[in-house]
Design a protein around this motif. Structure first.
Motif, PDB file in Angstrom:
ATOM      1  N   ALA A   1      47.219  46.141   4.201  1.00 51.97           N
ATOM      2  CA  ALA A   1      47.676  44.788   4.520  1.00 51.97           C
ATOM      3  C   ALA A   1      47.767  44.637   6.033  1.00 51.97           C
ATOM      4  O   ALA A   1      48.150  45.571   6.742  1.00 51.97           O
ATOM      5  CB  ALA A   1      49.046  44.520   3.893  1.00 51.97           C
ATOM      6  N   THR A   2      47.414  43.463   6.508  1.00 51.79           N
ATOM      7  CA  THR A   2      47.514  43.158   7.928  1.00 51.79           C
ATOM      8  C   THR A   2      48.920  42.646   8.224  1.00 51.79           C
ATOM      9  O   THR A   2      49.412  41.758   7.536  1.00 51.79           O
ATOM     10  CB  THR A   2      46.479  42.084   8.314  1.00 51.79           C
ATOM     11  OG1 THR A   2      45.190  42.582   7.994  1.00 51.79           O
ATOM     12  CG2 THR A   2      46.540  41.760   9.776  1.00 51.79           C
ATOM     13  N   THR A   3      49.552  43.233   9.248  1.00 54.11           N
ATOM     14  CA  THR A   3      50.941  42.853   9.549  1.00 54.11           C
ATOM     15  C   THR A   3      51.089  42.169  10.918  1.00 54.11           C
ATOM     16  O   THR A   3      52.196  41.882  11.329  1.00 54.11           O
ATOM     17  CB  THR A   3      51.852  44.090   9.507  1.00 54.11           C
ATOM     18  OG1 THR A   3      51.395  45.031  10.467  1.00 54.11           O
ATOM     19  CG2 THR A   3      51.855  44.711   8.121  1.00 54.11           C
ATOM     20  N   GLY A   4      49.991  41.950  11.607  1.00 54.25           N
ATOM     21  CA  GLY A   4      50.085  41.283  12.910  1.00 54.25           C
ATOM     22  C   GLY A   4      49.114  41.894  13.908  1.00 54.25           C
ATOM     23  O   GLY A   4      48.145  42.541  13.534  1.00 54.25           O
ATOM     24  N   GLU A   5      49.397  41.686  15.183  1.00 53.99           N
ATOM     25  CA  GLU A   5      48.558  42.222  16.247  1.00 53.99           C
ATOM     26  C   GLU A   5      49.409  42.919  17.296  1.00 53.99           C
ATOM     27  O   GLU A   5      50.600  42.663  17.401  1.00 53.99           O
ATOM     28  CB  GLU A   5      47.751  41.100  16.914  1.00 53.99           C
ATOM     29  CG  GLU A   5      46.649  40.553  16.049  1.00 53.99           C
ATOM     30  CD  GLU A   5      45.665  39.725  16.856  1.00 53.99           C
ATOM     31  OE1 GLU A   5      45.869  39.532  18.072  1.00 53.99           O
ATOM     32  OE2 GLU A   5      44.678  39.280  16.254  1.00 53.99           O
ATOM     33  N   PHE A   6      48.783  43.810  18.045  1.00 49.24           N
ATOM     34  CA  PHE A   6      49.452  44.462  19.176  1.00 49.24           C
ATOM     35  C   PHE A   6      48.420  44.662  20.274  1.00 49.24           C
ATOM     36  O   PHE A   6      47.210  44.580  20.049  1.00 49.24           O
ATOM     37  CB  PHE A   6      50.102  45.788  18.759  1.00 49.24           C
ATOM     38  CG  PHE A   6      49.125  46.858  18.382  1.00 49.24           C
ATOM     39  CD1 PHE A   6      48.734  47.804  19.313  1.00 49.24           C
ATOM     40  CD2 PHE A   6      48.594  46.926  17.096  1.00 49.24           C
ATOM     41  CE1 PHE A   6      47.836  48.810  18.973  1.00 49.24           C
ATOM     42  CE2 PHE A   6      47.704  47.920  16.745  1.00 49.24           C
ATOM     43  CZ  PHE A   6      47.327  48.863  17.682  1.00 49.24           C
TER      44      PHE A   6
ATOM     45  N   MET B   1      44.338  49.492  33.241  1.00 49.32           N
ATOM     46  CA  MET B   1      43.327  49.307  32.199  1.00 49.32           C
ATOM     47  C   MET B   1      43.942  48.534  31.049  1.00 49.32           C
ATOM     48  O   MET B   1      44.954  48.964  30.478  1.00 49.32           O
ATOM     49  CB  MET B   1      42.840  50.678  31.716  1.00 49.32           C
ATOM     50  CG  MET B   1      41.716  50.610  30.754  1.00 49.32           C
ATOM     51  SD  MET B   1      40.217  50.226  31.628  1.00 49.32           S
ATOM     52  CE  MET B   1      39.012  50.805  30.512  1.00 49.32           C
ATOM     53  N   ASP B   2      43.351  47.384  30.710  1.00 50.25           N
ATOM     54  CA  ASP B   2      43.795  46.559  29.585  1.00 50.25           C
ATOM     55  C   ASP B   2      42.823  46.789  28.441  1.00 50.25           C
ATOM     56  O   ASP B   2      41.629  46.525  28.560  1.00 50.25           O
ATOM     57  CB  ASP B   2      43.811  45.088  29.989  1.00 50.25           C
ATOM     58  CG  ASP B   2      44.275  44.163  28.885  1.00 50.25           C
ATOM     59  OD1 ASP B   2      44.710  44.658  27.822  1.00 50.25           O
ATOM     60  OD2 ASP B   2      44.214  42.940  29.080  1.00 50.25           O
ATOM     61  N   LEU B   3      43.321  47.313  27.329  1.00 45.49           N
ATOM     62  CA  LEU B   3      42.477  47.656  26.188  1.00 45.49           C
ATOM     63  C   LEU B   3      42.331  46.520  25.191  1.00 45.49           C
ATOM     64  O   LEU B   3      41.663  46.669  24.167  1.00 45.49           O
ATOM     65  CB  LEU B   3      43.031  48.901  25.493  1.00 45.49           C
ATOM     66  CG  LEU B   3      43.141  50.126  26.400  1.00 45.49           C
ATOM     67  CD1 LEU B   3      43.865  51.257  25.704  1.00 45.49           C
ATOM     68  CD2 LEU B   3      41.789  50.559  26.889  1.00 45.49           C
ATOM     69  N   GLY B   4      42.986  45.390  25.427  1.00 45.46           N
ATOM     70  CA  GLY B   4      42.841  44.232  24.552  1.00 45.46           C
ATOM     71  C   GLY B   4      43.810  44.236  23.388  1.00 45.46           C
ATOM     72  O   GLY B   4      44.800  44.960  23.365  1.00 45.46           O
ATOM     73  N   SER B   5      43.504  43.401  22.385  1.00 41.52           N
ATOM     74  CA  SER B   5      44.364  43.242  21.199  1.00 41.52           C
ATOM     75  C   SER B   5      43.753  43.945  19.996  1.00 41.52           C
ATOM     76  O   SER B   5      42.535  44.014  19.857  1.00 41.52           O
ATOM     77  CB  SER B   5      44.536  41.764  20.866  1.00 41.52           C
ATOM     78  OG  SER B   5      45.195  41.107  21.911  1.00 41.52           O
ATOM     79  N   PHE B   6      44.628  44.433  19.132  1.00 42.75           N
ATOM     80  CA  PHE B   6      44.215  45.128  17.919  1.00 42.75           C
ATOM     81  C   PHE B   6      44.967  44.551  16.726  1.00 42.75           C
ATOM     82  O   PHE B   6      46.107  44.111  16.857  1.00 42.75           O
ATOM     83  CB  PHE B   6      44.545  46.629  18.004  1.00 42.75           C
ATOM     84  CG  PHE B   6      43.867  47.320  19.147  1.00 42.75           C
ATOM     85  CD1 PHE B   6      42.612  47.864  18.988  1.00 42.75           C
ATOM     86  CD2 PHE B   6      44.495  47.429  20.374  1.00 42.75           C
ATOM     87  CE1 PHE B   6      41.983  48.501  20.039  1.00 42.75           C
ATOM     88  CE2 PHE B   6      43.883  48.064  21.430  1.00 42.75           C
ATOM     89  CZ  PHE B   6      42.618  48.604  21.255  1.00 42.75           C
ATOM     90  N   THR B   7      44.336  44.575  15.565  1.00 38.99           N
ATOM     91  CA  THR B   7      44.996  44.146  14.340  1.00 38.99           C
ATOM     92  C   THR B   7      45.803  45.309  13.782  1.00 38.99           C
ATOM     93  O   THR B   7      45.279  46.410  13.615  1.00 38.99           O
ATOM     94  CB  THR B   7      43.953  43.687  13.299  1.00 38.99           C
ATOM     95  OG1 THR B   7      43.180  42.633  13.865  1.00 38.99           O
ATOM     96  CG2 THR B   7      44.622  43.212  12.027  1.00 38.99           C
ATOM     97  N   GLN B   8      47.080  45.067  13.510  1.00 41.05           N
ATOM     98  CA  GLN B   8      47.942  46.108  12.954  1.00 41.05           C
ATOM     99  C   GLN B   8      47.799  46.101  11.433  1.00 41.05           C
ATOM    100  O   GLN B   8      47.948  45.064  10.784  1.00 41.05           O
ATOM    101  CB  GLN B   8      49.389  45.851  13.346  1.00 41.05           C
ATOM    102  CG  GLN B   8      50.331  46.932  12.907  1.00 41.05           C
ATOM    103  CD  GLN B   8      51.733  46.712  13.453  1.00 41.05           C
ATOM    104  OE1 GLN B   8      51.985  45.772  14.192  1.00 41.05           O
ATOM    105  NE2 GLN B   8      52.637  47.566  13.080  1.00 41.05           N
ATOM    106  N   THR B   9      47.486  47.273  10.863  1.00 41.17           N
ATOM    107  CA  THR B   9      47.255  47.406   9.429  1.00 41.17           C
ATOM    108  C   THR B   9      48.120  48.529   8.868  1.00 41.17           C
ATOM    109  O   THR B   9      48.293  49.560   9.520  1.00 41.17           O
ATOM    110  CB  THR B   9      45.768  47.735   9.164  1.00 41.17           C
ATOM    111  OG1 THR B   9      44.966  46.749   9.802  1.00 41.17           O
ATOM    112  CG2 THR B   9      45.450  47.752   7.687  1.00 41.17           C
TER     113      THR B   9
END
Length: 92
Positions: free
Chosen positions: A72-77, A49-57
């Protein structure tokens, strides 16, 4: 094999391959194999199962109780899950 592992008892040799596209970039891949033997049958499956990308905050003002929370947004995971299963079934 996922919903009825006891069904392996009467299973013939088979392979099952599935692909599902869900909402919000969710994707699922499933492969199952059944191998009949003299007594019963054995099955093997892989479920991915691939849950996709999320914004890391992150919270930037930790420790200051007098100000509202600031982020603050620090990237994606990305996140995923893999399951491997082995089963056996036979008639009694």
């Amino acid at each position: 094999m996922h919903y009825n592992p006891a069904g392996l008892a009467r299973s013939k040799r088979r392979i099952e391959i599935e692909h599902n596209d869900y909402f919000l970039d969710l994707k699922q891949e499933y492969v199952a194999l059944a191998f009949p033997m003299e007594v019963g049958a054995i099955g093997v499956s892989v479920n991915y199962m691939d849950l996709g990308s999320f914004t890391q905050t992150v919270i930037t003002n930790v420790g200051d109780p007098n100000s509202p929370a600031s982020f603050a947004t620090t990237g994606e995971f990305s996140a995923s899950n893999t399951q491997l299963a082995v089963g056996y079934g036979r008639e009694l």
